[in-house]
Design a protein around this motif. Structure first.
Motif, PDB file in Angstrom:
ATOM      1  N   PHE A 407       0.845  -1.197   0.000  1.00 24.73           N
ATOM      2  CA  PHE A 407       0.000   0.000   0.000  1.00 24.73           C
ATOM      3  C   PHE A 407       0.878   1.244   0.000  1.00 24.73           C
ATOM      4  N   LEU A 408       1.866   1.281   0.888  1.00 22.56           N
ATOM      5  CA  LEU A 408       2.738   2.455   0.989  1.00 22.56           C
ATOM      6  C   LEU A 408       3.540   2.674  -0.289  1.00 22.56           C
ATOM      7  N   VAL A 414       6.240  10.186  -1.836  1.00 25.38           N
ATOM      8  CA  VAL A 414       5.869  10.869  -0.590  1.00 25.38           C
ATOM      9  C   VAL A 414       6.161  10.005   0.641  1.00 25.38           C
ATOM     10  N   VAL A 415       6.467   8.732   0.428  1.00 21.04           N
ATOM     11  CA  VAL A 415       6.688   7.815   1.551  1.00 21.04           C
ATOM     12  C   VAL A 415       8.171   7.807   1.922  1.00 21.04           C
ATOM     13  N   ASP A 561      -2.185  13.054   3.158  1.00 22.07           N
ATOM     14  CA  ASP A 561      -3.154  13.310   2.094  1.00 22.07           C
ATOM     15  C   ASP A 561      -3.261  12.116   1.153  1.00 22.07           C
ATOM     16  N   ALA A 562      -2.120  11.548   0.790  1.00 23.04           N
ATOM     17  CA  ALA A 562      -2.107  10.436  -0.164  1.00 23.04           C
ATOM     18  C   ALA A 562      -2.781   9.199   0.413  1.00 23.04           C
ATOM     19  N   VAL A 586       0.878   6.148   9.731  1.00 27.12           N
ATOM     20  CA  VAL A 586       1.422   7.384   9.166  1.00 27.12           C
ATOM     21  C   VAL A 586       1.175   8.564  10.104  1.00 27.12           C
ATOM     22  N   LEU A 587      -0.004   8.663  10.693  1.00 29.46           N
ATOM     23  CA  LEU A 587      -0.293   9.764  11.618  1.00 29.46           C
ATOM     24  C   LEU A 587       0.642   9.719  12.821  1.00 29.46           C
ATOM     25  N   ARG A 588       0.913   8.539  13.319  1.00 26.75           N
ATOM     26  CA  ARG A 588       1.840   8.417  14.449  1.00 26.75           C
ATOM     27  C   ARG A 588       3.260   8.786  14.025  1.00 26.75           C
ATOM     28  N   HIS A 589       3.601   8.486  12.794  1.00 24.70           N
ATOM     29  CA  HIS A 589       4.915   8.867  12.264  1.00 24.70           C
ATOM     30  C   HIS A 589       5.064  10.391  12.195  1.00 24.70           C
TER      31      HIS A 589
END
Length: 644
Positions: A407-408, A414-415, A561-562, A586-589
């Protein structure tokens, strides 16, 4: 989910083909047209409710919600203390501070949200059943939706609720509503059409996911067009005048900064509806305002208010020892909370230059000691929070799975590479016996040194000699335990050499500065992740980050966003769950919030005159929704008080 599952769609039958009057080529043409018409009609889903993936737990002929007491008596009053002030009864404007429950008089096509109970029903997730609308239809592609309304619906002034009012309300929100909401909806819902007095159709723009669009228009509050046109009132103004709603309660009393009361409307149009059975049981709901949390608690102890949801575990553990409780006149309960906890804690304002470096944020986070706080201030009643989906299958754990990595990788550049191999970020560990453990202090100092904030005569400065200064905005009406948490946290920051300042302001100043994002640090919260939807864009997206009231950190991340964008196009529950798990990771990152923990259950106390269903639904406490007044208990309570 409760009860058997039913398909949400009822397919329209194909019209019978009639060939006996037509022969040859013409017959084939007509037959072909009929076949195409049948396919087009078959593509339309008609239902008594809505869920994105098409299944509903309640059948069309359900009698009441499973968890309510349909025989619950109606009557009595419940009163609740509120800390702070209010200077408006209009919750849809940035101007003024609206009273609690000031939107509770208004209904929508798909349902209503009363007193924090969430969207109904409270025993299932992501399913909605008509309120002002009795049915809904839409194509499988969800390019549009039609709501067919109940012709008996009335505003509290007796005027009919029509599709014209729905259209007016939709347009009013786009023209005068909160900017982040209006801009998001305008591009996704470009048009609406009143088909007749009780039928309205919304069209959805190409190029956008269909996720949450039906819910967005279906849950828009419906206001009286007649009242707004006659009064000239604006949605974006602060005012005490209240437009008539169509809900079961109307405003009974408003005393600015002191009291707001609502009374049950005996002429409410919807008492007969299955969704309303066993609900809205109190004759009167009274809110009493107090200067701070301490005064509010004293009012409850004295019986000036009769119900309380306790947010301070220390108070729960140590302060509930007063005469009325010892006499058995006050009941204490810990009730199940099936929702994942909201992500509450110390939020960083990412718009502040000093906080843009994640190393600085991580160093500051090391100043918070959950273990010490929980033992010293919360009596061990708090649980540490790791995730935006804590305790659910949507919680990201350990290193990414193969599915998460795929998925990432599909998101492109952007990852950051480390996200593909690093474990999901979890809060640092501390120790309960020392406010600032040495290992945390050493790590914080290393991070600050690395970020260019060196120690000079005991304080952190950058190369230009500018001190590392952060200001924590705090509401003076908050409970004393919250202030103790912040004070101890700020003390740890000062030990690190940070110029940490606590700015305690009154309720009205706090509201203005919070909306203007005039702070470095603040106690705030983000919603838990239970699924995807367009609302995630308002909460976590970049487009509105500079001004959204729902994004106190001002988070603006192309990576976030992605992930959100891709989540909106998932086509199965399994795909959606994977996307939400990645979003949690991602939010925790991004590291924009320090979780301060949560209470796993609802802590409630009330004077012994109320009852509630024996089985608590998982997704709502529902005190003002499906609890009820017990007149016999109330009489016994009065008698015991007189004899004591």
């Amino acid at each position: 989910m409760t009860g058997p599952r039913h398909r949400a769609d009822t397919r329209a039958p194909a019209p019978a083909a009639c060939f006996n009057l037509v022969t040859g080529v013409m017959g084939l043409v007509i037959a072909t047209l009929i076949a195409h018409s049948a396919l087009a009609d078959e593509d339309i889903i008609r239902s008594h409710g809505y869920s994105y993936f098409g299944e509903l737990s309640y059948p069309p002929d359900y009698k009441h919600l499973n968890y309510v007491n349909p025989e619950a008596p109606r009557g009595g009053e419940i009163s609740i203390a509120v800390s702070g002030t209010f200077d408006s009864m209009n919750p849809y404007s940035r101007k003024g501070r609206a009273s609690a429950l000031s939107s509770s008089m208004y209904e929508s096509l798909l349902g209503e949200i009363l007193a924090g109970s969430g969207a109904l029903p409270a025993d299932v997730s992501g399913e909605y059943y008509g309120l002002l609308a009795h049915s809904i239809e839409y194509p499988e592609r969800k390019d549009w939706v039609i709501f067919r309304m109940r012709p008996e619906a009335r505003f509290s002034d007796g005027t009919p609720v029509t599709a014209h009012d729905v259209y007016f309300s939709h347009k009013l929100l786009l023209e005068q509503g909160l900017q982040s909401y209006a801009e998001a909806v305008k591009v996704r819902v470009p048009d609406a059409e009143v088909i007749d007095d009780h039928t309205i159709k919304f069209y959805f723009a190409d190029g956008f996911s269909r996720r949450s669009l039906i819910e967005t228009v279906g849950f828009t509050s419906v206001w009286s067009r007649k009242w707004y046109e006659e009064t000239g009132a604006k949605l974006n103004e602060s005012r005490f005048e209240v437009s008539p709603g169509s809900g079961p309660y109307v405003v009974d009393e408003v005393v600015p900064n002191r009291r707001v009361a609502f009374r049950r409307n005996p002429d409410y149009w919807g008492w007969h509806l299955p969704i309303n059975q066993g609900r809205h049981n109190f004759d009167r709901i009274r809110l009493e305002y107090f200067a701070d949390a301490t005064a509010a608690f004293e009012a409850f102890k004295a019986g000036e208010t009769t119900y309380r949801t306790e947010s301070d575990p220390k108070k729960w553990a140590t302060a509930y020892d007063f005469p009325a409780l010892r006499r058995g006149q006050v009941v204490r309960e810990e009730l199940r909370d099936g929702n994942p906890p909201t992500m509450g804690g110390i939020v960083f304002n990412l718009g502040k230059e000093v906080l843009k470096d994640v190393r600085v944020r991580k160093a500051i986070a090391l100043g918070f000691n959950f273990e010490w706080t929980n033992q010293s201030l919360y009596n061990g009643l708090y649980a540490q929070q790791k995730s935006f989906s804590d305790g659910t299958p949507l919680e990201a754990k350990g290193v990414p799975t193969a599915e998460e990595i795929a998925f990432l990788k599909s998101l492109g550049d952007v990852v950051p590479p480390e996200l593909l191999t690093a474990p999901a970020i979890v809060p640092h560990s501390s120790a309960p016996d020392r406010l600032l453990p040495r290992k945390n202090r050493r790590e914080a100092e290393r991070l600050l040194d690395e970020a260019g904030w060196r120690v000079n005569e005991g304080r952190r400065e950058n190369a230009d000699g500018k001190p590392l200064r952060v200001t924590f905005l705090f509401n003076a009406t908050a409970d004393p335990t919250s202030k103790s948490i912040v004070v101890s946290f700020m003390a740890n920051l000062r030990v690190m050499g940070i110029d940490a300042r606590l700015d305690v302001v009154d309720d009205s100043q706090y509201t203005v500065r919070e909306r203007d994002r005039d702070y470095d640090l603040i106690l705030d919260r983000y919603p838990s992740l239970t699924g995807t939807g367009a609302g995630l864009i308002q909460r976590f997206g970049s487009a509105d980050a500079a001004y959204s009231l729902f994004n106190p950190a001002g988070l603006a991340s192309p990576l976030v966003d992605a992930v959100i964008e891709k989540s909106l196009y998932t086509t199965s529950q399994a795909e959606e769950d994977l996307a939400v798990r990645v979003l949690d990771r991602v939010l925790r990152h991004e590291f924009f919030l320090i979780p301060t923990g949560y209470v796993p259950d609802h802590l409630v106390a009330y004077w012994d005159m109320y009852d509630h269903p024996e089985v608590q639904p998982p997704y709502a406490l529902g005190t003002l929704d499906f609890w009820w007044y017990n007149s016999e208990k109330a009489k016994a309570l009065i008698a015991s008080d007189e004899s004591s």
